[in-house]
Scaffold this active site. Structure first.
Site, PDB file in Angstrom:
ATOM      1  CD  GLU A 121      -6.152  -5.553  -5.996  1.00  0.00           C
ATOM      2  OE1 GLU A 121      -5.354  -5.869  -5.103  1.00  0.00           O
ATOM      3  OE2 GLU A 121      -6.458  -4.379  -6.240  1.00  0.00           O
ATOM      4  N   GLY A 261     -14.004  -1.340  -0.860  1.00  0.00           N
ATOM      5  CA  GLY A 261     -14.223   0.079  -0.618  1.00  0.00           C
ATOM      6  C   GLY A 261     -13.997   0.878  -1.882  1.00  0.00           C
ATOM      7  CB  ALA A 262     -12.189   2.660  -3.579  1.00  0.00           C
ATOM      8  CG  MET A 263      -9.926  -1.609  -8.411  1.00  0.00           C
ATOM      9  SD  MET A 263      -8.756  -2.594  -7.435  1.00  0.00           S
ATOM     10  CE  MET A 263      -7.357  -2.600  -8.535  1.00  0.00           C
ATOM     11  CD  GLU A 264      -5.219  -0.558  -6.371  1.00  0.00           C
ATOM     12  OE1 GLU A 264      -4.376  -1.459  -6.271  1.00  0.00           O
ATOM     13  OE2 GLU A 264      -6.293  -0.558  -5.735  1.00  0.00           O
ATOM     14  CG  HIS A 297      -5.842   3.275   0.281  1.00  0.00           C
ATOM     15  ND1 HIS A 297      -5.073   2.715   1.269  1.00  0.00           N
ATOM     16  CD2 HIS A 297      -6.007   2.298  -0.652  1.00  0.00           C
ATOM     17  CE1 HIS A 297      -4.777   1.470   0.949  1.00  0.00           C
ATOM     18  NE2 HIS A 297      -5.339   1.185  -0.207  1.00  0.00           N
ATOM     19  CD  GLU A 298      -8.496   2.633  -3.441  1.00  0.00           C
ATOM     20  OE1 GLU A 298      -7.781   2.063  -4.293  1.00  0.00           O
ATOM     21  OE2 GLU A 298      -8.809   2.098  -2.365  1.00  0.00           O
ATOM     22  CG  HIS A 301      -3.158   1.719  -4.382  1.00  0.00           C
ATOM     23  ND1 HIS A 301      -2.143   0.892  -3.962  1.00  0.00           N
ATOM     24  CD2 HIS A 301      -4.262   1.346  -3.667  1.00  0.00           C
ATOM     25  CE1 HIS A 301      -2.592   0.070  -3.035  1.00  0.00           C
ATOM     26  NE2 HIS A 301      -3.859   0.326  -2.828  1.00  0.00           N
ATOM     27  CD  GLU A 320      -4.081  -2.764  -1.220  1.00  0.00           C
ATOM     28  OE1 GLU A 320      -4.249  -1.730  -0.545  1.00  0.00           O
ATOM     29  OE2 GLU A 320      -4.530  -2.903  -2.366  1.00  0.00           O
TER      30      GLU A 320
END
Length: 874
Positions: A121, A261-264, A297-298, A301, A320
């Site tokens: 992403e 921070g991170a990826m879902e 959060h992730e 998603h 988001e």
């Protein structure tokens, strides 16, 4: 540099081709990974050639329906692989080569600490293989990974593990299949020498889910909190929104080198290690809170982003903004709801409001972009979350849930738009929400002005409400602004609200959706004070005619925790603004007695609610204070805040000492991350900070003692922060000890760099310049760059030195980073974008650096877009 291409929302067209099924073969090698993609495709629009996106890869062969195409049948042009003549349905096979080791941009497939990792992403998949790299192309994926077994024993991708085994010559393979259609930005691959912790979760539908967190072996003892946070998030999403996990395995991998921070990615979340690794000796309360939030959060998603995804990147806030709102609600339920709300508003005002006021201002649904990476912004995320919160405020929690249920019922498995979300909310509740469109279309922070008129004879209080949108001007479309309000009598007691003869209870949400309105409150005794915008019910700047005594009344008595905090914060801002004006006139500040008395009242009650008081008694930062002025007076703002800190420290020294001693006795126990200890540690750290601000040797020595005898990172780092700005031998003693104590822990050393970069020490620039030459500083790790250069850029006093040396230094550093990682370089440019807000001399100095950066021939498109807009837009 080729002229950057601007992408516009109004130009959106559905893809000319669909990809139904993707088979990928990865033959992993650090410098020559070979990728074979086999794509089942079909035409959706006639008479158009096939155009696949690609970047930084070498195409070795192309085959159509099993027949190799000669190079005359395909070409590469402007970042696209073009094939002019393809049938209605066909299978395309492409073999290509990539070099993960040289991929310092950390997009696509790259190496992190010797392990393979992906980040796709927004547009990273085109760096892996030629593809229709856009979110509205959804396909099922089957992925085979082959690699050296001794070097890369773990091979992971999305979905379920179908098969694995050994190959000749020390190789092995793993075959993964994801049954859920997804866009390519959710693809993930990880391969390396990793260990995992495992747990299980049983969903509401009785599905047993295996949960694993993979890390490098030396970090295996720091994953348990993240695992429990994941399980809490899974349970909460079922209870709050009825959403259960949909596969048999959920994997998380933590890596050191990550732009975000991170990826879902579906079923394989990849995290910056900062948001997974924690133990009390190395992670602060803030770190634990961040881990809880980001893990949730992730995971959230999985539905708001994965099962229902974005049609195009202009819809980014669809996933988001909604998911930030969901993680905010979750974190509030896990910790302290009012504290979380106040923290979120502080963050919004500190970072998003300035973005809204500057040249990079954009609606939560941007209308154009050059590099999509530049629109992963506070506006899209945090302001987007505030807009989602407005739906819940207007519809109520039950109505919002009904809207969410209909949204998933209609759009599961689809790539949709913000309009689809709004329509689901409207239809589920039988209401017209078309006016909400104005929040998506217009940039800038709305201003709401409230003026009061009281008629003692009729006991009517009329509130004259006016809204404006300065960033847009007179042509703005009025926004639907919910104002949650209450009323207190002159003694601070709540009063019922009566409007049009109807009693509405002790609190009422008034929808203000025109340029000007009058709200008439009836049966209002003389001296009553309106409590406006409770719970920060809309992301606006509120301008009222309340005086200091009325703000003090609200700070002492309003039942809403947010508004009590905001009232005291408003008094502090007003006091600081007056001090800035006095300093600019060459006068000494005079502190309002109303504010000092309000602080005294709060100190007497501080131990009753430590977490709230830790926030309420913290002064507004220099950026927030600067936003109150048309021209930001750097030195005067810095001096004013330092002076008020000193005043509060010395005037209330006895009270601060009592709070510190009492809480030290209560915290004489093993560390636990929970709401009670969190609040007590926060307030004790603040008390220690103020005691050090007295400048007395005994308190500086106490801070050093506190640092040396701390049994957790929250206390140790809090004491170190208190010492960092003082001219005393204890500063160097503590900083040196901290480095040598934690020199083998990258995440902790990031804190060490950041603390010095953010210090108000008079020689911070010199310290930061030396730290760029420190053996532990590297330009290739985003966390390290952010901790030093990113924090320095946000340090108003150090970055904005009058001679411009801070500007020259950061511009030089940005150009170094831009050659390696354009995404990070573009974000480092943020403090330059506000150049018009400063005095004439600083404007000229900052503008000169922006112009110098723009002249660099090799400047990335990411940085070009930020610089060009900063220079041309206001």
């Amino acid at each position: 540099m080729r002229a950057p291409v601007e992408h516009r929302l109004e130009d959106y067209q559905s893809p000319a081709f669909a990809i139904d099924d993707v088979h990928l073969l990865f033959q992993l090698d650090p410098v020559a990974t070979r990728v074979t993609s086999t794509l089942a495709m079909r035409r959706q629009r006639a008479e158009e050639p096939l155009q696949l996106n690609l970047e930084n890869l070498v195409v070795e062969s192309v085959a159509l329906d099993g027949i190799e195409l000669g190079e005359s049948a395909w070409r590469i042009e402007d970042g696209r692989l073009i094939i002019e003549d393809v049938p209605e349905r066909f299978t395309l096979r492409i073999r290509n080569r990539i070099n993960p080791k040289e991929n310092t941009a950390l997009e696509g497939l790259y190496l992190s600490s010797g392990n393979f990792c992906t980040q796709c992403e927004a547009e990273g998949f085109r760096r892996i293989t030629p593809f229709l790299d856009r979110p509205d192309v959804l396909a099922t994926y089957t992925v085979r990974i082959e690699a050296d077994k001794s070097a890369y024993p773990v091979l992971l991708s999305n979905g379920n593990l179908i098969e694995q085994g050994d190959l000749p010559d020390g190789q092995h393979y793993a075959l993964w299949h994801d049954p859920w259609k997804k866009p390519c930005y959710l693809f993930a691959l990880v391969a390396g020498d990793l260990q995992f912790i495992e747990d299980h979760y049983t969903t509401a539908g009785e599905r047993d889910v295996t949960l694993r967190i993979y890390v490098e072996p030396h970090n295996i003892d720091r994953c348990e909190f993240a695992m429990q946070a994941l399980k809490r998030a899974m349970r909460w999403d079922e209870e709050r929104f009825g959403l259960s996990y949909d596969l048999d395995v959920f994997n998380i991998v933590a890596v050191d080198d990550f732009n975000m921070g991170a990826m879902e990615n579906k079923s394989l979340n990849i995290f910056n290690s900062k948001y997974i690794l924690a133990r009390p000796e190395t992670a602060t309360d803030t770190d634990y809170e961040g881990i809880e939030s980001v893990v949730a959060h992730e995971y959230f998603h999985n539905w708001t982003g994965n099962r229902v995804t974005c049609r195009d990147w202009f819809q980014l806030t669809l996933k988001e903004g909604l998911t930030v709102f969901r993680d905010q609600e979750f974190t509030a339920d896990m910790l302290l709801p009012s504290i979380k709300r106040i923290q979120d508003v502080i963050h919004l005002r500190r970072y998003q409001f300035p973005e809204d006021a500057g040249p990079m201002a954009h609606p939560i649904q941007p209308k154009s972009y050059i590099k999509m990476d530049n629109f992963y912004t506070m506006t899209v995320y945090e302001k987007g979350a505030e807009v989602v919160r407005i739906y819940q405020t207007l519809l109520g929690r039950e109505g919002f849930r009904k809207g969410m249920d209909l949204y998933f019922q209609r759009h599961d498995g689809q790539a949709v738009t913000v309009d689809d979300f709004r329509q689901a909310m409207a239809d589920a509740n039988g209401v017209d929400l078309s006016s909400m469109r104005a929040w998506y279309d217009q940039p800038g922070t709305p201003h709401v002005k409230v003026r009061r008129h009281y008629d003692a004879d009729s006991q009517r209080l009329t509130l004259d409400l006016t809204q404006s949108l300065p960033k847009v001007g007179e042509g703005f479309t009025p926004l639907p602004i919910p104002i949650r309000l209450g009323l207190l009598d002159a003694s601070g007691n709540p009063l019922p609200l009566v409007v049009g003869g109807e009693e509405l209870g002790m609190e009422y949400v008034h929808l203000f959706d025109t340029r000007h309105q009058q709200l008439v409150l009836e049966q209002v005794p003389e001296g009553a004070v309106p409590a406006l915008l409770r719970d920060f019910s809309a992301p606006v700047i509120l301008e009222t005619d309340l005086d200091d005594a009325e703000w003090a009344l609200l700070a002492a008595h309003d039942p809403d925790d947010f508004l009590r905090w905001d009232a005291l914060n408003t008094l502090a801002l007003k006091a600081l603004m007056e001090a800035v004006t006095a300093i600019e006139r060459g006068e000494a500040p005079a502190w309002p007695q109303t504010y000092l008395d309000a602080v005294g009242v709060r100190l007497q009650a501080a131990l009753e609610d430590p977490a709230w008081h830790a926030l309420a008694l913290t002064l507004p930062d220099e950026v927030t204070l600067g936003e109150q002025f048309e021209t930001i007076a750097v030195e005067a703002i810095h001096q004013a805040r330092k002076a008020l800190q000193s005043e509060l420290a010395q005037r209330f020294e006895v009270q601060w000492a009592s709070i510190y001693d009492t809480l030290s006795a209560e915290l004489d126990q093993p560390y636990t991350f929970n709401a009670e200890q969190y609040g007590k540690r926060s307030l004790r750290t603040l008390a220690l900070h103020y005691l050090v601000q007295t400048g007395k040797a005994k308190w500086i020595e106490q801070a050093l003692y506190h640092y040396q005898h701390a049994n957790n990172m929250t206390d140790r780092f809090g004491a170190l922060r208190a010492l960092t700005g003082v001219e005393h031998a204890a500063r160097k003693t503590a900083l040196d000890d901290f480095y040598y104590r934690f020199r083998n822990d990258p995440l902790v050393i990031d804190k060490w760099f950041a603390l010095q970069a953010g210090s108000d020490h008079p020689h911070t620039l010199e310290h930061v310049r030396m730290l760029t030459r420190h053996p532990d500083f590297t330009y290739t790790n985003p966390n390290r760059v952010r901790s030093l250069l990113g924090v320095f850029g946000q340090n108003r006093a150090a970055f904005h030195r009058a001679d411009g040396s801070g500007y020259v230094f950061l511009a030089d550093e940005i150009l170094k980073v831009d050659k390696l990682n354009p995404q990070i370089a573009a974000r480092l440019l943020s403090p330059f974008t506000q150049w018009r807000r400063f005095d004439t001399a600083r404007q000229a100095l900052m503008k000169a650096q922006l112009e110098r950066i723009l002249q660099v021939p090799s400047l990335s498109s990411n940085s070009y877009e930020i610089v060009e807009k900063s220079l041309t837009l206001s």
